[in-house]
Design an enzyme around this catalytic site. Structure first.
Site, PDB file in Angstrom:
ATOM      1  N   GLN A   1       0.834  -1.200   0.000  1.00 53.71           N
ATOM      2  CA  GLN A   1       0.000   0.000   0.000  1.00 53.71           C
ATOM      3  C   GLN A   1       0.871   1.254   0.000  1.00 53.71           C
ATOM      4  O   GLN A   1       0.385   2.347  -0.218  1.00 53.71           O
ATOM      5  CB  GLN A   1      -0.893   0.035   1.251  1.00 53.71           C
ATOM      6  CG  GLN A   1      -1.948  -1.049   1.302  1.00 53.71           C
ATOM      7  CD  GLN A   1      -2.692  -1.083   2.625  1.00 53.71           C
ATOM      8  OE1 GLN A   1      -2.677  -2.099   3.302  1.00 53.71           O
ATOM      9  NE2 GLN A   1      -3.336   0.003   3.022  1.00 53.71           N
TER      10      GLN A   1
ATOM     11  N   GLU B   1       0.315  -1.545   4.639  1.00 52.53           N
ATOM     12  CA  GLU B   1       0.662  -0.119   4.697  1.00 52.53           C
ATOM     13  C   GLU B   1       2.135   0.015   5.070  1.00 52.53           C
ATOM     14  O   GLU B   1       2.877   0.787   4.489  1.00 52.53           O
ATOM     15  CB  GLU B   1      -0.233   0.620   5.708  1.00 52.53           C
ATOM     16  CG  GLU B   1       0.073   2.119   5.764  1.00 52.53           C
ATOM     17  CD  GLU B   1      -0.868   2.922   6.661  1.00 52.53           C
ATOM     18  OE1 GLU B   1      -2.003   2.502   6.912  1.00 52.53           O
ATOM     19  OE2 GLU B   1      -0.446   4.005   7.115  1.00 52.53           O
TER      20      GLU B   1
ATOM     21  N   ARG C   1      -5.329   7.588  16.814  1.00 54.42           N
ATOM     22  CA  ARG C   1      -6.685   7.533  16.262  1.00 54.42           C
ATOM     23  C   ARG C   1      -7.671   6.946  17.270  1.00 54.42           C
ATOM     24  O   ARG C   1      -8.854   7.285  17.268  1.00 54.42           O
ATOM     25  CB  ARG C   1      -6.730   6.784  14.922  1.00 54.42           C
ATOM     26  CG  ARG C   1      -7.960   7.122  14.101  1.00 54.42           C
ATOM     27  CD  ARG C   1      -7.940   6.490  12.723  1.00 54.42           C
ATOM     28  NE  ARG C   1      -7.427   7.336  11.676  1.00 54.42           N
ATOM     29  CZ  ARG C   1      -8.125   8.293  11.037  1.00 54.42           C
ATOM     30  NH1 ARG C   1      -9.382   8.518  11.347  1.00 54.42           N
ATOM     31  NH2 ARG C   1      -7.579   9.012  10.092  1.00 54.42           N
TER      32      ARG C   1
ATOM     33  N   ARG D   1      -7.920  -1.557   8.813  1.00 54.55           N
ATOM     34  CA  ARG D   1      -9.195  -0.865   8.555  1.00 54.55           C
ATOM     35  C   ARG D   1      -9.843  -0.293   9.828  1.00 54.55           C
ATOM     36  O   ARG D   1     -10.341  -1.046  10.662  1.00 54.55           O
ATOM     37  CB  ARG D   1     -10.146  -1.840   7.876  1.00 54.55           C
ATOM     38  CG  ARG D   1     -11.186  -1.198   6.972  1.00 54.55           C
ATOM     39  CD  ARG D   1     -11.888  -2.259   6.175  1.00 54.55           C
ATOM     40  NE  ARG D   1     -12.696  -1.705   5.097  1.00 54.55           N
ATOM     41  CZ  ARG D   1     -13.274  -2.459   4.169  1.00 54.55           C
ATOM     42  NH1 ARG D   1     -13.139  -3.769   4.173  1.00 54.55           N
ATOM     43  NH2 ARG D   1     -14.001  -1.908   3.221  1.00 54.55           N
TER      44      ARG D   1
ATOM     45  N   PHE E   1      -8.042   1.540  11.998  1.00 53.04           N
ATOM     46  CA  PHE E   1      -6.782   2.087  12.495  1.00 53.04           C
ATOM     47  C   PHE E   1      -6.879   2.594  13.939  1.00 53.04           C
ATOM     48  O   PHE E   1      -6.531   3.726  14.235  1.00 53.04           O
ATOM     49  CB  PHE E   1      -6.383   3.244  11.548  1.00 53.04           C
ATOM     50  CG  PHE E   1      -4.911   3.571  11.495  1.00 53.04           C
ATOM     51  CD1 PHE E   1      -4.012   2.770  10.826  1.00 53.04           C
ATOM     52  CD2 PHE E   1      -4.417   4.732  12.097  1.00 53.04           C
ATOM     53  CE1 PHE E   1      -2.667   3.105  10.742  1.00 53.04           C
ATOM     54  CE2 PHE E   1      -3.062   5.077  12.026  1.00 53.04           C
ATOM     55  CZ  PHE E   1      -2.195   4.255  11.339  1.00 53.04           C
TER      56      PHE E   1
ATOM     57  N   THR F   1      -4.014  11.463  10.323  1.00 52.05           N
ATOM     58  CA  THR F   1      -3.925  12.330  11.505  1.00 52.05           C
ATOM     59  C   THR F   1      -2.570  13.040  11.555  1.00 52.05           C
ATOM     60  O   THR F   1      -2.432  14.046  12.228  1.00 52.05           O
ATOM     61  CB  THR F   1      -4.166  11.521  12.789  1.00 52.05           C
ATOM     62  OG1 THR F   1      -3.209  10.459  12.848  1.00 52.05           O
ATOM     63  CG2 THR F   1      -5.571  10.956  12.803  1.00 52.05           C
TER      64      THR F   1
ATOM     65  N   GLU G   1     -13.003   2.824   5.201  1.00 55.31           N
ATOM     66  CA  GLU G   1     -12.958   2.274   6.553  1.00 55.31           C
ATOM     67  C   GLU G   1     -14.237   2.416   7.377  1.00 55.31           C
ATOM     68  O   GLU G   1     -14.573   1.518   8.143  1.00 55.31           O
ATOM     69  CB  GLU G   1     -11.809   2.931   7.331  1.00 55.31           C
ATOM     70  CG  GLU G   1     -10.442   2.591   6.791  1.00 55.31           C
ATOM     71  CD  GLU G   1      -9.371   3.466   7.428  1.00 55.31           C
ATOM     72  OE1 GLU G   1      -9.290   4.659   7.067  1.00 55.31           O
ATOM     73  OE2 GLU G   1      -8.635   2.971   8.281  1.00 55.31           O
TER      74      GLU G   1
HETATM   75  N1  MTE Z   1     -11.368  -2.807   0.035  1.00 55.34           N
HETATM   76  C1  MTE Z   1     -10.808  -3.886  -0.552  1.00 55.34           C
HETATM   77  N2  MTE Z   1     -11.524  -4.577  -1.441  1.00 55.34           N
HETATM   78  N3  MTE Z   1      -9.539  -4.291  -0.228  1.00 55.34           N
HETATM   79  C2  MTE Z   1      -8.789  -3.617   0.703  1.00 55.34           C
HETATM   80  O1  MTE Z   1      -7.649  -4.003   0.961  1.00 55.34           O
HETATM   81  N4  MTE Z   1      -8.685  -1.745   2.297  1.00 55.34           N
HETATM   82  C3  MTE Z   1      -9.472  -0.836   3.134  1.00 55.34           C
HETATM   83  C4  MTE Z   1     -10.504  -0.085   2.299  1.00 55.34           C
HETATM   84  N5  MTE Z   1     -11.249  -1.002   1.493  1.00 55.34           N
HETATM   85  C5  MTE Z   1      -9.365  -2.477   1.343  1.00 55.34           C
HETATM   86  C6  MTE Z   1     -10.669  -2.087   0.952  1.00 55.34           C
HETATM   87  C7  MTE Z   1      -8.655   0.139   3.843  1.00 55.34           C
HETATM   88  S1  MTE Z   1      -7.887  -0.337   5.265  1.00 55.34           S
HETATM   89  C8  MTE Z   1      -8.518   1.426   3.405  1.00 55.34           C
HETATM   90  S2  MTE Z   1      -7.622   2.562   4.270  1.00 55.34           S
HETATM   91  C9  MTE Z   1      -9.150   1.890   2.163  1.00 55.34           C
HETATM   92  O2  MTE Z   1      -9.816   0.842   1.476  1.00 55.34           O
HETATM   93  C10 MTE Z   1      -8.080   2.497   1.271  1.00 55.34           C
HETATM   94  O3  MTE Z   1      -8.537   2.878   0.041  1.00 55.34           O
HETATM   95  P1  MTE Z   1      -9.192   4.311  -0.244  1.00 55.34           P
HETATM   96  O4  MTE Z   1      -8.353   5.329   0.464  1.00 55.34           O
HETATM   97  O5  MTE Z   1      -9.128   4.397  -1.696  1.00 55.34           O
HETATM   98  O6  MTE Z   1     -10.571   4.244   0.316  1.00 55.34           O
HETATM   99  N1  LUZ Z   2      -2.549   5.496   8.398  1.00 53.86           N
HETATM  100  C1  LUZ Z   2      -1.814   6.517   8.836  1.00 53.86           C
HETATM  101  C2  LUZ Z   2      -3.866   5.435   8.595  1.00 53.86           C
HETATM  102  O1  LUZ Z   2      -0.600   6.513   8.658  1.00 53.86           O
HETATM  103  N2  LUZ Z   2      -2.427   7.538   9.445  1.00 53.86           N
HETATM  104  C3  LUZ Z   2      -3.748   7.573   9.670  1.00 53.86           C
HETATM  105  O2  LUZ Z   2      -4.268   8.533  10.241  1.00 53.86           O
HETATM  106  C4  LUZ Z   2      -4.509   6.474   9.244  1.00 53.86           C
HETATM  107  N3  LUZ Z   2      -5.823   6.419   9.459  1.00 53.86           N
HETATM  108  C5  LUZ Z   2      -6.513   5.372   9.062  1.00 53.86           C
HETATM  109  C6  LUZ Z   2      -5.864   4.349   8.428  1.00 53.86           C
HETATM  110  N4  LUZ Z   2      -4.554   4.380   8.191  1.00 53.86           N
HETATM  111 MO1  MOS Z   3      -6.253   1.382   5.860  1.00 51.17          MO
HETATM  112  S1  MOS Z   3      -6.021   0.697   7.777  1.00 51.17           S
HETATM  113  O1  MOS Z   3      -5.828   2.976   6.241  1.00 51.17           O
HETATM  114  O2  MOS Z   3      -4.867   0.789   5.166  1.00 51.17           O
END
Ligand code: MTE
Ligand code: LUZ
Ligand code: MOS
Length: 756
Positions: free
Chosen positions: A191, A226, A304, A336, A338, A433, A705
């Site tokens: 990521q 991440e 968070r 997801r 966090f 954040t 999330e």
């Molecule tokens: N949806 C799918 N299908 N697969 C994933 O890995 N990750 C989630 C969410 N939805 C995820 C998902 C998480 S943890 C985050 S932070 C967001 O997707 C990230 O993508 P976005 O910023 O484009 O919403």
């Molecule tokens: N990652 C991060 C995150 O580095 N900072 C954030 O605030 C955060 N919030 C949600 C999911 N990932």
């Molecule tokens: Mo999602 S926990 O911000 O990768």
């Protein structure tokens, strides 16, 4: 607009890391990882392994040319253990062989002698010992100590939430390919391509411009990639650097489960005070976060938790303190939500406890305390609230009282099956954040045939972000989606990216794409104006045709693009976006950290089989604040997936480490995730319709999330069903609520010791 990946997904043609064609001479890596959770390495013997068939070389910490350090926020984590091991699964040596099988066979022949040191797995115990990752932090509003005297009722309690395995379908992995002059290209299932690049440069002691990280898409990340994709990318790069050969490493499922961190388990205490009208006057919470053996993202996750400690309620007096506790588990990481879900569970438990003691439905306390616009969060930001709107709409669409009555009627007429229901309002802040991370860039090229290529820092991981990027360009240019291609995420094209995380990728990269396309559009309009001899603001492009003064001309998109090129005007743009107005001062713990919040309300109904303890989730009914969704199919999918993942965390997924810090739930035979039989029978999602302005791309609020937190409702619905069968059940606020725990609580009571 359907997800642009659906065609290749269905045909099995989508390219994941393991599908990348390998170059001749590619070697394969496998890690030898620590069998002991904490200890001093006395000796490491690789001689038998080196003799093993097909082995090329075995690398250890001594082979690292730069820093043996992968810590992102705090430099406290070695890539390969040098003198000490800190968790079971910590990589100690890297075996390189001609095939995967040979590499794994050789790993089994490595031996290590470790002098065991004290193993800590419990966060409260770690805190007692002073084992903290960072100093504790406290968020505060009002003054709880003086507020208690104004409270008619005060309740205290403790909660536990367990971790969660990400279980992305594609396991972690990387493929590093040496380039000329010492450069290395790393294909990584990450990521955070820049995190992989930066860390590889640090470990190899080369400049960042020598490391190219390329990511096509992930088979899921959910936060697990991440920060923690870095290890595998850098290990492959280390071997490629020394051997000057391509090196690949894709983890097997059990390696992945054993070696990588998960959602943080939390142990927490609460104290809640209400007045006689059930208004929450004061709330105190203490969070003990089980960080694992190194910082990883734990400080940010902990933060968070504090940001979301009051969920979607306004509480005038709050004091919340969090400890990030160092234990000897694999470093826990983003997942997801966090840390938000962990904080929200505690306030929901406090409300549940108060409601039970006061003999009122929890929904009464929840509704009475919802945030209103202008209310202040403990961190200083003022709410632009949709909490009441979502709740009221939920009632309007689904009729809460009617549903409550149906549950009561069912329970009055059924002895061995009981239903339970719970409401779950949510509020989730959108933005990293850490303010500086809220920036993104997009590179847009229009080619002379009128086709368009987009590169951004966003990583596609199933959430449909590439589809949204494509929609942005299609809308700004007013051209067909078939003319547009979204390219791989690559650090040579887009530099210094924030990870695709915090649900903010579509907003940040989408708005950058919007800016880039708008800049090119302006030049196209200028060129058209010159050709058609009118003012550029009279030129419009609609469905690939050029309109002048509102009238269709002879010029189409393709002709105009070519003419603009002939005039030697640039058809490319690199744009930068950062959301305005966000800031946070950690020395005061106050600021305006979020671009906006996402709200929603869910109603979860469950049925418990009171002989067996097993249960079904009947329905999850939701009103969700999408803003104005730019892709309802994608966003509905995000809601459904998030809800199911949240329910899994709260009800069935049980991570078990033993006292030695060994993962016992180390395979899918012992770790249960929701399957087609255990998902809710019904999920209904109703969008909240508002026209309010926000900072989201095309007003389409982030959705990745927030829906996960509706899953918390399933935990409380199960409790309520158990209470309907056994009103004196003494149930600890200890998630997940597995069938085993349900069964135990059905047949024990406050007076039995076994329930404790
Ligand atoms: N949806 C799918 N299908 N697969 C994933 O890995 N990750 C989630 C969410 N939805 C995820 C998902 C998480 S943890 C985050 S932070 C967001 O997707 C990230 O993508 P976005 O910023 O484009 O919403
Ligand atoms: N990652 C991060 C995150 O580095 N900072 C954030 O605030 C955060 N919030 C949600 C999911 N990932
Ligand atoms: Mo999602 S926990 O911000 O990768």
């Amino acid at each position: 607009m359907k997800n642009i990946d659906s065609y290749t997904h269905v045909r099995g043609e989508s390219v994941y890391l393991d599908d990348i064609p390998l170059q001749a001479g590619t070697l394969f890596a496998a890690a030898f990882d620590s069998p002991i959770a904490h200890g001093k390495i006395k000796s490491l013997d690789t001689t038998e392994a080196e003799k093993s068939e097909g082995v090329v070389r075995i690398f250890t910490a001594n082979d690292i040319p730069g820093e043996n350090q992968i810590g992102g926020i705090i430099p406290d984590e070695e890539l390969l253990a040098s003198t000490h091991v800190h968790f079971c699964g910590m990589p100690i040596a890297l075996v390189i062989a001609h095939s995967e099988e040979q590499a794994r066979a050789a790993v089994k022949k490595v031996t290590v002698e470790i002098e065991k040191l004290e193993i800590i797995t419990d966060p409260r115990f770690a805190k007692e010992k002073g084992e903290l990752i960072i100093p504790p932090r406290t968020f505060q509003i009002g003054d709880t100590s003086s507020a208690w005297k104004d409270c008619e009722y005060i309740f205290e309690g403790s909660t536990e939430t367990n971790g969660q395995e990400h279980l992305y379908i594609e396991t972690q992995g990387a493929y590093a390919v040496p380039q000329e002059n010492g450069a290395i290209r790393i294909y990584s299932s990450t990521q955070g391509p820049t995190a992989v690049q930066r860390t590889a440069a640090r470990v190899l002691n080369v400049a960042m411009n020598k490391i190219e990280v390329d990511t096509t898409r992930l088979g899921g990340g959910f936060g697990g990639k991440e920060d923690q994709a870095t290890t595998w990318g850098v290990l492959c790069a280390l071997a490629a650097y020394h051997l000057k050969k391509p090196v690949k490493y894709c983890l097997h499922r059990m390696e992945d489960m054993r070696m990588t961190g998960k959602r943080h388990p939390y142990s927490s205490d609460f104290k809640i005070g209400l007045d006689k009208n059930h208004k929450i006057i004061a709330y105190e919470a203490t969070f003990y976060q089980n960080a694992g053996a190194a910082a990883d993202l734990s400080p940010a996750v902990m933060e968070r938790t504090l940001f979301h400690c009051n969920n979607s309620y306004f509480i005038p007096n709050v004091k919340a303190t969090a400890y990030s506790c160092r234990t000897h588990l694999p470093p826990n990481t983003a997942f997801r939500g966090f840390g938000g879900p962990q904080g929200m569970f505690v306030i929901e438990a406090a409300i549940d406890k108060a409601a039970a003691a006061l003999n009122v439905p929890a929904s009464l306390i929840q509704q009475k305390n919802l945030l209103k616009t202008g209310d202040e969060f403990p961190y200083g930001q003022k709410a632009e609230s949709e909490a009441n709107e979502c709740w009221n709409k939920t009632n309007e669409v689904f009729n809460i009282q009617q549903l409550q009555k149906e549950v009561a009627d069912f329970n009055a007429t059924n002895k061995l099956y009981k239903k339970g229901m719970a409401m779950m309002p949510i509020c989730f802040g959108i933005s990293f954040t850490k303010t500086l991370m809220n920036q993104a860039r997009s590179l847009v090229h229009v080619y002379t045939d009128g086709s368009v290529g987009i590169s951004t820092g966003a990583v596609e991981m199933g959430q449909g972000v590439n589809t949204k990027m494509l929609q942005v360009a299609a809308k700004i240019f007013s051209i067909s989606p078939d003319k547009i291609k979204v390219n791989t995420t690559n650090t040579y094209r887009i530099a210094n990216t924030s990870p695709t995380a915090a649900s903010a990728a579509a907003d940040l990269n989408g708005r950058a794409t919007e800016i880039a396309c708008a800049a090119i559009l302006k030049r196209l309009q200028q060129a058209a104006a010159e050709e058609l001899k009118i003012s550029p603001d009279r030129i419009e492009i609609k469905d690939e045709w050029i309109y002048a003064n509102g009238k269709k001309t002879e010029w189409d998109w393709k002709k105009l693009v070519l003419a603009t090129y002939v005039k030697r005007i640039s058809l490319s743009e690199l744009a930068h976006y950062t959301p305005p107005g966000i800031h946070f001062d950690p020395s005061k713990e106050k600021g305006h950290p979020f671009a906006y919040h996402v709200y929603g309300t869910s109603i979860t109904t469950v049925t418990v089989d009171c002989l067996r303890g097993v249960y079904e989730i009947d329905s999850v009914k939701v009103v969700h604040d999408f803003g104005q969704s730019m892709n309802t199919m994608v966003d509905m999918g995000q809601c459904e997936g998030g809800i199911v993942q949240g329910i899994g965390w709260m009800t069935m997924e049980e991570i078990v480490y033993d006292k030695e810090g060994k993962l016992r739930s180390n395979a899918l035979s012992t770790y249960k995730v929701p399957d087609i039989y255990s998902v809710p029978k019904e999920i209904t999602i109703h969008p909240l319709e508002t026209q309010k302005e926000n900072l989201a791309v095309f007003q389409s609020k982030a959705v990745g999330e927030p829906p996960l937190m509706y899953g918390i409702g399933a935990y409380f619905a199960l409790r309520n069903a158990v209470k309907a069968f056994n009103p004196s059940a003494d149930i600890a606020y200890n998630a997940p609520m597995t069938p085993e725990k349900v069964l135990m609580s059905l047949y024990t009571s406050v007076h039995d010791n076994i329930s404790k």
